[in-house]
Design a protein around this motif. Sequence first.
Motif, PDB file in Angstrom:
ATOM      1  N   UNK A 407       0.819  -1.213   0.000  1.00 33.28           N
ATOM      2  CA  UNK A 407       0.000   0.000   0.000  1.00 33.28           C
ATOM      3  C   UNK A 407       0.851   1.260   0.000  1.00 33.28           C
ATOM      4  N   UNK A 408       0.245   2.355  -0.480  1.00 32.36           N
ATOM      5  CA  UNK A 408       0.830   3.687  -0.381  1.00 32.36           C
ATOM      6  C   UNK A 408       0.208   4.487   0.756  1.00 32.36           C
ATOM      7  N   UNK A 409      -0.670   3.866   1.518  1.00 33.42           N
ATOM      8  CA  UNK A 409      -1.429   4.570   2.553  1.00 33.42           C
ATOM      9  C   UNK A 409      -0.881   4.281   3.945  1.00 33.42           C
ATOM     10  N   UNK A 410      -0.808   5.338   4.764  1.00 28.85           N
ATOM     11  CA  UNK A 410      -0.378   5.181   6.154  1.00 28.85           C
ATOM     12  C   UNK A 410      -1.497   4.655   7.040  1.00 28.85           C
ATOM     13  N   UNK A 411      -2.688   4.491   6.488  1.00 25.00           N
ATOM     14  CA  UNK A 411      -3.810   3.947   7.257  1.00 25.00           C
ATOM     15  C   UNK A 411      -4.131   2.502   6.864  1.00 25.00           C
ATOM     16  N   UNK A 412      -3.234   1.839   6.187  1.00 23.34           N
ATOM     17  CA  UNK A 412      -3.574   0.528   5.628  1.00 23.34           C
ATOM     18  C   UNK A 412      -3.323  -0.643   6.571  1.00 23.34           C
ATOM     19  N   UNK A 413      -2.776  -0.399   7.754  1.00 24.42           N
ATOM     20  CA  UNK A 413      -2.388  -1.523   8.604  1.00 24.42           C
ATOM     21  C   UNK A 413      -3.542  -2.382   9.103  1.00 24.42           C
ATOM     22  N   UNK A 414      -4.771  -1.885   9.207  1.00 17.84           N
ATOM     23  CA  UNK A 414      -5.869  -2.803   9.553  1.00 17.84           C
ATOM     24  C   UNK A 414      -6.062  -3.942   8.562  1.00 17.84           C
ATOM     25  N   UNK A 415      -5.430  -3.871   7.380  1.00 15.96           N
ATOM     26  CA  UNK A 415      -5.478  -5.027   6.485  1.00 15.96           C
ATOM     27  C   UNK A 415      -4.851  -6.253   7.140  1.00 15.96           C
ATOM     28  N   UNK A 416      -3.877  -6.037   8.002  1.00 14.23           N
ATOM     29  CA  UNK A 416      -3.298  -7.154   8.735  1.00 14.23           C
ATOM     30  C   UNK A 416      -4.334  -7.763   9.673  1.00 14.23           C
ATOM     31  N   UNK A 417      -5.126  -6.915  10.319  1.00 10.65           N
ATOM     32  CA  UNK A 417      -6.187  -7.442  11.170  1.00 10.65           C
ATOM     33  C   UNK A 417      -7.177  -8.251  10.348  1.00 10.65           C
ATOM     34  N   UNK A 418      -7.555  -7.747   9.203  1.00 10.33           N
ATOM     35  CA  UNK A 418      -8.483  -8.458   8.315  1.00 10.33           C
ATOM     36  C   UNK A 418      -7.923  -9.834   7.959  1.00 10.33           C
ATOM     37  N   UNK A 419      -6.654  -9.865   7.556  1.00 11.19           N
ATOM     38  CA  UNK A 419      -6.008 -11.136   7.241  1.00 11.19           C
ATOM     39  C   UNK A 419      -5.993 -12.061   8.452  1.00 11.19           C
ATOM     40  N   UNK A 420      -5.654 -11.540   9.607  1.00  7.44           N
ATOM     41  CA  UNK A 420      -5.545 -12.389  10.801  1.00  7.44           C
ATOM     42  C   UNK A 420      -6.903 -12.959  11.197  1.00  7.44           C
ATOM     43  N   UNK A 421      -7.948 -12.183  11.048  1.00 11.69           N
ATOM     44  CA  UNK A 421      -9.278 -12.713  11.348  1.00 11.69           C
ATOM     45  C   UNK A 421      -9.649 -13.836  10.371  1.00 11.69           C
ATOM     46  N   UNK A 422      -9.299 -13.649   9.101  1.00  3.54           N
ATOM     47  CA  UNK A 422      -9.602 -14.678   8.099  1.00  3.54           C
ATOM     48  C   UNK A 422      -8.788 -15.942   8.368  1.00  3.54           C
ATOM     49  N   UNK A 423      -7.530 -15.787   8.749  1.00  3.04           N
ATOM     50  CA  UNK A 423      -6.694 -16.930   9.115  1.00  3.04           C
ATOM     51  C   UNK A 423      -7.307 -17.692  10.287  1.00  3.04           C
ATOM     52  N   UNK A 424      -7.709 -16.979  11.322  1.00  3.12           N
ATOM     53  CA  UNK A 424      -8.306 -17.631  12.494  1.00  3.12           C
ATOM     54  C   UNK A 424      -9.658 -18.249  12.153  1.00  3.12           C
ATOM     55  N   UNK A 425     -10.419 -17.581  11.292  1.00  3.91           N
ATOM     56  CA  UNK A 425     -11.693 -18.137  10.832  1.00  3.91           C
ATOM     57  C   UNK A 425     -11.469 -19.490  10.164  1.00  3.91           C
ATOM     58  N   UNK A 426     -10.492 -19.562   9.276  1.00  5.94           N
ATOM     59  CA  UNK A 426     -10.239 -20.793   8.530  1.00  5.94           C
ATOM     60  C   UNK A 426      -9.778 -21.911   9.451  1.00  5.94           C
ATOM     61  N   UNK A 427      -8.846 -21.620  10.340  1.00  8.30           N
ATOM     62  CA  UNK A 427      -8.351 -22.660  11.253  1.00  8.30           C
ATOM     63  C   UNK A 427      -9.465 -23.112  12.190  1.00  8.30           C
ATOM     64  N   UNK A 428     -10.296 -22.176  12.639  1.00 11.44           N
ATOM     65  CA  UNK A 428     -11.431 -22.553  13.481  1.00 11.44           C
ATOM     66  C   UNK A 428     -12.383 -23.502  12.775  1.00 11.44           C
ATOM     67  N   UNK A 429     -12.576 -23.301  11.483  1.00 13.02           N
ATOM     68  CA  UNK A 429     -13.426 -24.216  10.714  1.00 13.02           C
ATOM     69  C   UNK A 429     -12.790 -25.606  10.633  1.00 13.02           C
ATOM     70  N   UNK A 430     -11.476 -25.664  10.501  1.00 17.01           N
ATOM     71  CA  UNK A 430     -10.791 -26.970  10.474  1.00 17.01           C
ATOM     72  C   UNK A 430     -11.011 -27.714  11.792  1.00 17.01           C
ATOM     73  N   UNK A 431     -11.015 -26.964  12.897  1.00 19.01           N
ATOM     74  CA  UNK A 431     -11.275 -27.589  14.202  1.00 19.01           C
ATOM     75  C   UNK A 431     -12.680 -28.159  14.241  1.00 19.01           C
ATOM     76  N   UNK A 432     -13.652 -27.390  13.784  1.00 13.29           N
ATOM     77  CA  UNK A 432     -15.051 -27.846  13.799  1.00 13.29           C
ATOM     78  C   UNK A 432     -15.239 -29.086  12.938  1.00 13.29           C
ATOM     79  N   UNK A 433     -14.476 -29.207  11.868  1.00 11.78           N
ATOM     80  CA  UNK A 433     -14.573 -30.358  10.972  1.00 11.78           C
ATOM     81  C   UNK A 433     -13.733 -31.543  11.437  1.00 11.78           C
ATOM     82  N   UNK A 434     -12.985 -31.364  12.512  1.00  7.97           N
ATOM     83  CA  UNK A 434     -12.154 -32.436  13.024  1.00  7.97           C
ATOM     84  C   UNK A 434     -10.877 -32.665  12.237  1.00  7.97           C
ATOM     85  N   UNK A 435     -10.466 -31.672  11.440  1.00  7.32           N
ATOM     86  CA  UNK A 435      -9.263 -31.832  10.617  1.00  7.32           C
ATOM     87  C   UNK A 435      -7.979 -31.522  11.381  1.00  7.32           C
ATOM     88  N   UNK A 436      -8.068 -30.698  12.400  1.00  5.16           N
ATOM     89  CA  UNK A 436      -6.906 -30.354  13.223  1.00  5.16           C
ATOM     90  C   UNK A 436      -7.327 -30.458  14.682  1.00  5.16           C
TER      91      UNK A 436
END
Length: 461
Positions: A407-436
């Motif tokens: 990014x060229x923006x000094x306000x873009x760091x919440x994109x990391x939060x967005x990514x981290x929530x999506x990462x945790x969402x995906x891993x949480x789904x793996x737990x619910x499915x019994x994959x991890x």
Amino acid sequence: MLLNDDFLLGTDMAKKLFHNHAKHMPIIDFHCHLNPQEIYEDQNFASITEVWLKGDHYKWRLMRANGVPENLITGDGDDFDKFHAWAGTVEKALGNPLYVWTHLELKRFFNIDLVLSRETAREVYDRANALLATAGFSRRSLIRSSNVTAICTTDDPADDLHFHELLQSETAFTVVPAFRPDKAMNIHAAGYADYLVTLGTAAGVKIGSFADIVDALSARVDFFHSMGARLSDHALDTVVYAESTEAELDVIVTTAMTGGTLTDLGIAQYRTAVLKALMRLYHRKNWTMQLHLHALRNTNTVMLGKLGPDTGYDGLNDRSVAEPLAALFDSMELEDAIPRTMLYSLNPNDYMPLVTLMGAYQKDTVQKMQLGSAWWHNDTRNGMRLQLSTFADESLLSNFVGMLTDSRSFLSYPRHEYFRRILCELIGEWVELGEVPDDEAVLGRMVEDICFNNANNYFGL
């Protein structure tokens, strides 16, 4: 409520992973387009219009799609009128990541919970501008408040890195250059011959042959290394592999320097040879090479003439990638000269070819070859989930170095939060499915590593 504490976190494990592990990890922004001079000078922004809409072609594309006239996008329109036009566009952006990013930035930086619309635009504008005028909202203050420990800017080999030198006194975070040699590689581009003069002057090399170009680039790699650089970054939009001899390369370089006509084969031979020479240099320096593949740039020639590049008229390419890239890596493996490499593609159809090709060249270090994060048009919820799932399917996601802003923006760091929530969402789904395993300690370490620890260890900044 919009963007409540648990948004995107649909399982109990996802909530635990984000709040207990991901949320407070520092950020290493290893690929961005922030201007080091702006970081050093540390000025405040004149308005939220400046910080949000100046140079942000993500937003410009949506505004054009909403029928906003160009004078309220890139033109000389009034600041509030531009902001009001953006607010009207946000109203239509439900489901687009920019809807989430916009409101995340309002919430995280300005503590504004209002839903942005034409009706709320004036209140949001005035409240944000009042804060932007205070000391806590200077460029560097915004970086510090985002828990950023390191930033890699994007710098041409001929840059003097003057502002990087001045920024070495900054103690809260590190700013280092990343080596971006596109102008040296793009022999077919206008201004190439003039650029060689600039590069040669910076390197102290009089360029007249291909070997001279390599010497100049080598000298600049040494200089960048002395300034803390540990990454290169290439906009390698297409990959074409072609072998050549030194004599052939000298003819190609002479042709370009004297304004002659280059053949497609000659261009491919030159670009291949420069990239291979750079890979040898990166390998010796223990750098990481980033290859950004398959952008289709400047598709609207009318608007390119009016506004120039990087103004929102780029798409993704669908040319072949696996065979030429395999030929490149195979030739360099014969020399044991492949550096740590991150492969990004703007075309998500390339993920599986890239991640499977990576597997053929893993050695020496943990996850030497990385499938880069979902990039540009792909840094959406669906795009990130696809990239993460593909990485997990064919390699070791636990070794992934995670997100960047690009990014060229000094306000873009919440994109990391967005990514981290999506990462945790995906891993949480793996737990619910019994994959991890349903084991917060194990999964929490994985999340912390992907958010910060892996990048910290991998890049050696």
